[in-house]
Design a protein around this motif. Structure first.
Motif, PDB file in Angstrom:
ATOM      1  N   ASP A  38       0.817  -1.218   0.000  1.00 15.96           N
ATOM      2  CA  ASP A  38       0.000   0.000   0.000  1.00 15.96           C
ATOM      3  C   ASP A  38       0.848   1.265   0.000  1.00 15.96           C
ATOM      4  OD1 ASP A  38       1.073  -0.269   2.511  1.00 15.96           O
ATOM      5  OD2 ASP A  38      -0.803   0.129   3.600  1.00 15.96           O
ATOM      6  N   TYR A  39       2.123   1.144  -0.359  1.00 11.76           N
ATOM      7  CA  TYR A  39       3.049   2.274  -0.232  1.00 11.76           C
ATOM      8  C   TYR A  39       2.816   3.311  -1.323  1.00 11.76           C
ATOM      9  CZ  TYR A  39       7.436   4.804   0.423  1.00 11.76           C
ATOM     10  OH  TYR A  39       8.373   5.774   0.655  1.00 11.76           O
ATOM     11  N   THR A  40       2.842   4.557  -0.935  1.00  9.62           N
ATOM     12  CA  THR A  40       2.847   5.668  -1.885  1.00  9.62           C
ATOM     13  C   THR A  40       3.871   6.694  -1.415  1.00  9.62           C
ATOM     14  OG1 THR A  40       1.094   6.841  -0.689  1.00  9.62           O
ATOM     15  CG2 THR A  40       0.414   5.394  -2.492  1.00  9.62           C
ATOM     16  N   LEU A  41       4.472   7.377  -2.357  1.00 10.71           N
ATOM     17  CA  LEU A  41       5.436   8.419  -2.014  1.00 10.71           C
ATOM     18  C   LEU A  41       5.385   9.478  -3.096  1.00 10.71           C
ATOM     19  CD1 LEU A  41       7.699   9.601  -0.299  1.00 10.71           C
ATOM     20  CD2 LEU A  41       9.318   8.121  -1.496  1.00 10.71           C
ATOM     21  N   SER A  42       4.911  10.643  -2.739  1.00 14.40           N
ATOM     22  CA  SER A  42       4.775  11.738  -3.684  1.00 14.40           C
ATOM     23  C   SER A  42       6.132  12.131  -4.259  1.00 14.40           C
ATOM     24  CB  SER A  42       4.137  12.941  -2.992  1.00 14.40           C
ATOM     25  OG  SER A  42       4.054  14.042  -3.865  1.00 14.40           O
ATOM     26  N   GLY A  43       6.197  12.247  -5.567  1.00 18.65           N
ATOM     27  CA  GLY A  43       7.430  12.670  -6.224  1.00 18.65           C
ATOM     28  C   GLY A  43       8.351  11.547  -6.625  1.00 18.65           C
ATOM     29  N   LEU A  44       8.046  10.318  -6.195  1.00 16.22           N
ATOM     30  CA  LEU A  44       8.909   9.192  -6.549  1.00 16.22           C
ATOM     31  C   LEU A  44       8.821   8.935  -8.047  1.00 16.22           C
ATOM     32  CD1 LEU A  44      10.813   6.980  -5.592  1.00 16.22           C
ATOM     33  CD2 LEU A  44       8.832   5.574  -5.031  1.00 16.22           C
ATOM     34  N   ASP A  45       9.977   8.896  -8.717  1.00 13.56           N
ATOM     35  CA  ASP A  45      10.022   8.751 -10.169  1.00 13.56           C
ATOM     36  C   ASP A  45      11.405   8.258 -10.558  1.00 13.56           C
ATOM     37  OD1 ASP A  45       9.291   8.853 -12.834  1.00 13.56           O
ATOM     38  OD2 ASP A  45       8.704  10.950 -12.820  1.00 13.56           O
ATOM     39  N   ASP A  46      11.582   8.018 -11.821  1.00  9.93           N
ATOM     40  CA  ASP A  46      12.880   7.678 -12.389  1.00  9.93           C
ATOM     41  C   ASP A  46      13.914   8.686 -11.886  1.00  9.93           C
ATOM     42  OD1 ASP A  46      15.109   7.350 -14.015  1.00  9.93           O
ATOM     43  OD2 ASP A  46      14.048   7.760 -15.882  1.00  9.93           O
ATOM     44  N   SER A  47      15.026   8.176 -11.325  1.00 12.70           N
ATOM     45  CA  SER A  47      16.021   9.058 -10.712  1.00 12.70           C
ATOM     46  C   SER A  47      16.588  10.067 -11.704  1.00 12.70           C
ATOM     47  CB  SER A  47      17.156   8.229 -10.096  1.00 12.70           C
ATOM     48  OG  SER A  47      17.867   7.525 -11.103  1.00 12.70           O
ATOM     49  N   LYS A  48      16.626   9.717 -12.996  1.00 12.96           N
ATOM     50  CA  LYS A  48      17.192  10.626 -13.996  1.00 12.96           C
ATOM     51  C   LYS A  48      16.332  11.860 -14.206  1.00 12.96           C
ATOM     52  CE  LYS A  48      17.366   7.294 -17.080  1.00 12.96           C
ATOM     53  NZ  LYS A  48      17.058   6.137 -16.216  1.00 12.96           N
ATOM     54  N   LYS A  49      15.082  11.813 -13.796  1.00 12.41           N
ATOM     55  CA  LYS A  49      14.175  12.943 -13.963  1.00 12.41           C
ATOM     56  C   LYS A  49      14.194  13.887 -12.757  1.00 12.41           C
ATOM     57  CE  LYS A  49      10.921  10.175 -16.698  1.00 12.41           C
ATOM     58  NZ  LYS A  49       9.536   9.637 -16.735  1.00 12.41           N
ATOM     59  N   LEU A  50      14.951  13.540 -11.724  1.00 16.50           N
ATOM     60  CA  LEU A  50      14.909  14.281 -10.462  1.00 16.50           C
ATOM     61  C   LEU A  50      16.194  15.053 -10.225  1.00 16.50           C
ATOM     62  CD1 LEU A  50      13.475  11.356  -8.309  1.00 16.50           C
ATOM     63  CD2 LEU A  50      12.177  13.237  -9.329  1.00 16.50           C
ATOM     64  N   THR A  51      16.093  16.119  -9.450  1.00 13.87           N
ATOM     65  CA  THR A  51      17.284  16.845  -9.047  1.00 13.87           C
ATOM     66  C   THR A  51      18.045  16.031  -8.002  1.00 13.87           C
ATOM     67  OG1 THR A  51      16.188  17.978  -7.219  1.00 13.87           O
ATOM     68  CG2 THR A  51      16.101  19.037  -9.395  1.00 13.87           C
ATOM     69  N   GLU A  52      19.303  16.362  -7.829  1.00 10.69           N
ATOM     70  CA  GLU A  52      20.106  15.672  -6.815  1.00 10.69           C
ATOM     71  C   GLU A  52      19.486  15.835  -5.427  1.00 10.69           C
ATOM     72  OE1 GLU A  52      24.772  15.296  -5.452  1.00 10.69           O
ATOM     73  OE2 GLU A  52      24.072  17.205  -6.273  1.00 10.69           O
ATOM     74  N   LYS A  53      19.049  17.024  -5.109  1.00  5.67           N
ATOM     75  CA  LYS A  53      18.432  17.272  -3.805  1.00  5.67           C
ATOM     76  C   LYS A  53      17.205  16.404  -3.612  1.00  5.67           C
ATOM     77  CE  LYS A  53      16.314  20.916  -0.975  1.00  5.67           C
ATOM     78  NZ  LYS A  53      15.870  22.331  -0.918  1.00  5.67           N
ATOM     79  N   LYS A  54      16.363  16.311  -4.644  1.00  5.27           N
ATOM     80  CA  LYS A  54      15.137  15.522  -4.546  1.00  5.27           C
ATOM     81  C   LYS A  54      15.456  14.041  -4.396  1.00  5.27           C
ATOM     82  CE  LYS A  54      10.645  15.155  -4.539  1.00  5.27           C
ATOM     83  NZ  LYS A  54       9.851  15.684  -3.411  1.00  5.27           N
ATOM     84  N   ARG A  55      16.480  13.570  -5.101  1.00  2.84           N
ATOM     85  CA  ARG A  55      16.850  12.154  -4.981  1.00  2.84           C
ATOM     86  C   ARG A  55      17.226  11.801  -3.545  1.00  2.84           C
ATOM     87  NH1 ARG A  55      19.267  12.856 -10.286  1.00  2.84           N
ATOM     88  NH2 ARG A  55      21.276  13.377  -9.358  1.00  2.84           N
ATOM     89  N   TYR A  56      17.979  12.666  -2.902  1.00  4.88           N
ATOM     90  CA  TYR A  56      18.399  12.369  -1.521  1.00  4.88           C
ATOM     91  C   TYR A  56      17.240  12.497  -0.540  1.00  4.88           C
ATOM     92  CZ  TYR A  56      23.271  11.702  -2.749  1.00  4.88           C
ATOM     93  OH  TYR A  56      24.438  11.193  -3.279  1.00  4.88           O
ATOM     94  N   GLU A  57      16.332  13.407  -0.799  1.00  6.40           N
ATOM     95  CA  GLU A  57      15.136  13.504   0.044  1.00  6.40           C
ATOM     96  C   GLU A  57      14.306  12.222  -0.062  1.00  6.40           C
ATOM     97  OE1 GLU A  57      13.103  16.961  -1.341  1.00  6.40           O
ATOM     98  OE2 GLU A  57      14.448  18.374  -0.324  1.00  6.40           O
ATOM     99  N   LEU A  58      14.128  11.735  -1.288  1.00  3.14           N
ATOM    100  CA  LEU A  58      13.345  10.526  -1.499  1.00  3.14           C
ATOM    101  C   LEU A  58      14.072   9.303  -0.952  1.00  3.14           C
ATOM    102  CD1 LEU A  58      12.033  11.233  -5.104  1.00  3.14           C
ATOM    103  CD2 LEU A  58      10.667  11.168  -3.014  1.00  3.14           C
ATOM    104  N   ARG A  59      15.392   9.283  -1.060  1.00  2.00           N
ATOM    105  CA  ARG A  59      16.140   8.143  -0.508  1.00  2.00           C
ATOM    106  C   ARG A  59      15.883   8.003   0.982  1.00  2.00           C
ATOM    107  NH1 ARG A  59      22.685   7.262  -0.505  1.00  2.00           N
ATOM    108  NH2 ARG A  59      22.611   8.632   1.312  1.00  2.00           N
ATOM    109  N   LYS A  60      15.866   9.100   1.686  1.00  2.00           N
ATOM    110  CA  LYS A  60      15.608   9.061   3.127  1.00  2.00           C
ATOM    111  C   LYS A  60      14.259   8.410   3.418  1.00  2.00           C
ATOM    112  CE  LYS A  60      15.475  12.085   7.195  1.00  2.00           C
ATOM    113  NZ  LYS A  60      15.598  13.492   7.673  1.00  2.00           N
ATOM    114  N   GLU A  61      13.252   8.762   2.633  1.00  2.00           N
ATOM    115  CA  GLU A  61      11.919   8.187   2.823  1.00  2.00           C
ATOM    116  C   GLU A  61      11.891   6.708   2.446  1.00  2.00           C
ATOM    117  OE1 GLU A  61       9.189   9.676   4.148  1.00  2.00           O
ATOM    118  OE2 GLU A  61      10.592  11.285   4.639  1.00  2.00           O
ATOM    119  N   ILE A  62      12.554   6.361   1.364  1.00  2.00           N
ATOM    120  CA  ILE A  62      12.591   4.961   0.932  1.00  2.00           C
ATOM    121  C   ILE A  62      13.250   4.083   1.988  1.00  2.00           C
ATOM    122  CG2 ILE A  62      13.592   3.370  -0.772  1.00  2.00           C
ATOM    123  CD1 ILE A  62      13.347   5.815  -2.769  1.00  2.00           C
TER     124      ILE A  62
END
Length: 198
Positions: A38-62
């Protein structure tokens, strides 16, 4: 486009992706991630489409919410020994083996995979933009590999790995021409080093 949670709808489906296949230096890194159904995470997408800052923010959540995750890698020396495709499979298998629970299905980004144990799998072209578990794996593989290259940059700053992460930029190829290869360069790759200008 909203990403799908899984391909099969089964628990313990592992998404797998890699980073660094096209680089001239450093390891190829793969990640495997099993997310709650049932997992959802807003903004999660292909890493190549994301900024470096966003990737690290999402990594923390993952890392905080994944059921299981693991990162595997193959060194430049291993890549030279067995070729980049087989080294990528090795890294993927290492990540799957380290999950802590055996997945009942594996979902791979791309169109090729070497079967792992007896687990069924499907390959998905551009799967990192279609499925949450592959997108999560793409972010882990990318961010952990970037950190490795930033550490190696401290040892060999002349190649600019902090910025280019080992990819074949013009400046990187010129640095190989000027300084020669490092122990972390893939000697089996075609560098196409530009000629000196003087």
């Amino acid at each position: 486009m909203k990403l799908e949670q899984t391909f099969t709808g089964l628990e313990l489906e592992a998404g797998v992706d890699e980073a660094g296949r096209g680089c001239l230096a450093g390891p190829v890194v793969a990640a495997a991630v099993i997310l709650p159904l049932d997992y959802t995470l807003s903004g999660l997408d292909d890493s190549k489409k994301l900024t470096e800052k966003k990737r690290y923010e999402l990594r923390k959540e993952i890392l905080a919410h994944a059921e299981y995750w693991c990162v595997g890698m193959s060194s430049a020396q291993r890549i030279d020994q067995v070729n980049i495709l087989n080294a990528t499979y090795d890294a993927m298998h290492e990540a799957l083996a380290g999950l802590g629970a055996k997945p009942n299905h594996v979902l791979i980004d791309g169109n090729r995979f070497r079967p792992w144990e007896d687990v069924p799998y499907d390959c998905m072209i551009k799967g990192d933009g279609r499925f949450l578990n592959i997108a999560a794996a793409s972010i882990l593989a990318k961010t952990y590999r970037d950190e490795i290259m930033e550490m190696l940059d401290q040892e060999f700053p002349q190649y600019g790995w902090k910025g280019n992460k080992g990819y074949p930029t013009k400046a990187h190829k010129e640095a190989i021409r000027d300084h020669g290869p490092s122990p972390y360069h893939r000697m089996s790759f075609n560098w196409q080093i530009p000629p000196t200008l003087f």
